[in-house]
Scaffold this motif. Structure first.
Motif, short mmCIF file in Angstrom:
data_model
loop_
_atom_site.label_atom_id
_atom_site.label_comp_id
_atom_site.label_asym_id
_atom_site.label_seq_id
_atom_site.Cartn_x
_atom_site.Cartn_y
_atom_site.Cartn_z
N UNK A 42 63.26 34.44 43.64
CA UNK A 42 61.88 34.09 43.31
C UNK A 42 61.00 34.28 44.53
N UNK A 43 59.86 34.93 44.34
CA UNK A 43 58.85 35.09 45.38
C UNK A 43 57.55 34.51 44.84
N UNK A 44 56.86 33.74 45.67
CA UNK A 44 55.65 33.06 45.21
C UNK A 44 54.45 33.44 46.07
N UNK A 45 53.26 33.23 45.52
CA UNK A 45 51.98 33.41 46.20
C UNK A 45 51.82 34.79 46.81
N UNK A 46 51.97 35.81 45.98
CA UNK A 46 51.76 37.18 46.41
C UNK A 46 50.44 37.65 45.82
N UNK A 47 49.54 38.11 46.66
CA UNK A 47 48.26 38.59 46.15
C UNK A 47 48.41 40.04 45.74
N UNK A 48 47.56 40.47 44.82
CA UNK A 48 47.65 41.84 44.36
C UNK A 48 46.58 42.17 43.35
N UNK A 49 46.68 43.39 42.82
CA UNK A 49 45.73 43.87 41.83
C UNK A 49 46.47 44.51 40.67
N UNK A 50 45.81 44.56 39.53
CA UNK A 50 46.30 45.29 38.37
C UNK A 50 45.21 46.30 38.01
N UNK A 51 45.58 47.59 38.01
CA UNK A 51 44.65 48.65 37.66
C UNK A 51 45.10 49.29 36.36
N UNK A 52 44.23 49.30 35.37
CA UNK A 52 44.54 49.88 34.06
C UNK A 52 43.62 51.06 33.83
N UNK A 53 44.22 52.22 33.51
CA UNK A 53 43.47 53.42 33.20
C UNK A 53 43.53 53.62 31.69
N UNK A 54 42.44 53.34 31.01
CA UNK A 54 42.38 53.49 29.56
C UNK A 54 41.47 54.65 29.18
N UNK A 55 41.61 55.75 29.88
CA UNK A 55 40.75 56.91 29.62
C UNK A 55 39.41 56.74 30.31
N UNK A 56 38.37 56.56 29.52
CA UNK A 56 37.03 56.37 30.11
C UNK A 56 36.87 54.99 30.73
N UNK A 57 37.58 54.02 30.19
CA UNK A 57 37.49 52.66 30.70
C UNK A 57 38.59 52.41 31.72
N UNK A 58 38.21 52.08 32.91
CA UNK A 58 39.16 51.72 33.96
C UNK A 58 38.88 50.27 34.34
N UNK A 59 39.96 49.50 34.48
CA UNK A 59 39.78 48.08 34.74
C UNK A 59 40.61 47.68 35.96
N UNK A 60 40.02 46.87 36.82
CA UNK A 60 40.68 46.37 38.02
C UNK A 60 40.60 44.85 38.00
N UNK A 61 41.76 44.21 38.19
CA UNK A 61 41.83 42.76 38.19
C UNK A 61 42.50 42.28 39.46
N UNK A 62 41.94 41.27 40.11
CA UNK A 62 42.56 40.67 41.28
C UNK A 62 43.36 39.47 40.81
N UNK A 63 44.60 39.38 41.25
CA UNK A 63 45.49 38.33 40.78
C UNK A 63 46.37 37.82 41.91
N UNK A 64 47.00 36.70 41.66
CA UNK A 64 48.12 36.26 42.49
C UNK A 64 49.35 36.30 41.59
N UNK A 65 50.49 36.57 42.19
CA UNK A 65 51.72 36.76 41.43
C UNK A 65 52.82 35.83 41.90
N UNK A 66 53.66 35.47 40.96
CA UNK A 66 54.95 34.86 41.24
C UNK A 66 55.97 35.81 40.63
N UNK A 67 57.00 36.15 41.37
CA UNK A 67 57.98 37.13 40.92
C UNK A 67 59.33 36.46 40.69
#
Length: 158
Positions: A42-67
């Motif tokens: 288990x790894x905790x408190x990892x910062x990161x982003x999620x980038x989704x390419x949906x064709x014309x719509x691109x989305x970027x989200x800032x998140x923290x993760x637990x693995x």
């Protein structure tokens, strides 16, 4: 009448956040109870982003993760703004072994940079559209753990 709408909206928003936190807490506990193995990491408190390419719509989200890293998959518990549970992603290394997984998606590629790891997968609902998760600012210990768990299990791109 209009004096009641705003307080009801604020109360509904607060209630929504409370219910979503409880729901994701219960889901995370179920996953940890059913899918966690003896040799899981288990790894905790990892910062990161999620980038989704949906064709014309691109989305970027800032998140923290637990693995939660198992021998055949990685569970990513993401939270937006650091405290609002967002979703759980299960990245599978190979379709051969699906034990101890929950709604898995096949991890296609990964890239290891200085202190970052980029994970690329294609969800079923986004055919031929990649989704990238970047785990940022990893310390050397976390980086080596992830590198060892990913090595030889998925395709590495440079």
């Amino acid at each position: 009448m209009s004096d009641i709408i705003f307080p009801c909206f604020v109360a509904g928003l607060i209630l929504f956040f409370i219910i979503s936190n409880i729901y994701f807490f219960i889901e995370k506990r179920k996953i940890l109870a059913n899918c966690k193995l003896e040799n899981s990491i288990e790894l905790k408190n990892i910062s990161g982003t999620i980038f989704t390419d949906e064709g014309r719509n691109k989305r970027l989200e800032w998140c923290t993760f637990k693995l939660l890293i198992n021998e055949n998959s990685i569970f990513l518990f993401s939270a937006s703004f650091g405290f609002i549970p967002f979703k759980t992603t299960n990245l599978l290394f190979s379709n051969k072994n699906r034990k101890h997984t929950r709604k898995p998606t096949l991890l296609r590629e990964y890239k290891i940079e200085n202190n970052n790891i980029i994970l690329i997968y294609y969800p079923d609902y986004l055919i031929n559209r990649p989704k990238k998760i970047t785990l940022e600012k990893l310390n050397p210990e976390q980086l080596s753990i992830l590198e060892k768990s990913l090595e030889g299990k998925s395709r590495r791109f440079y």
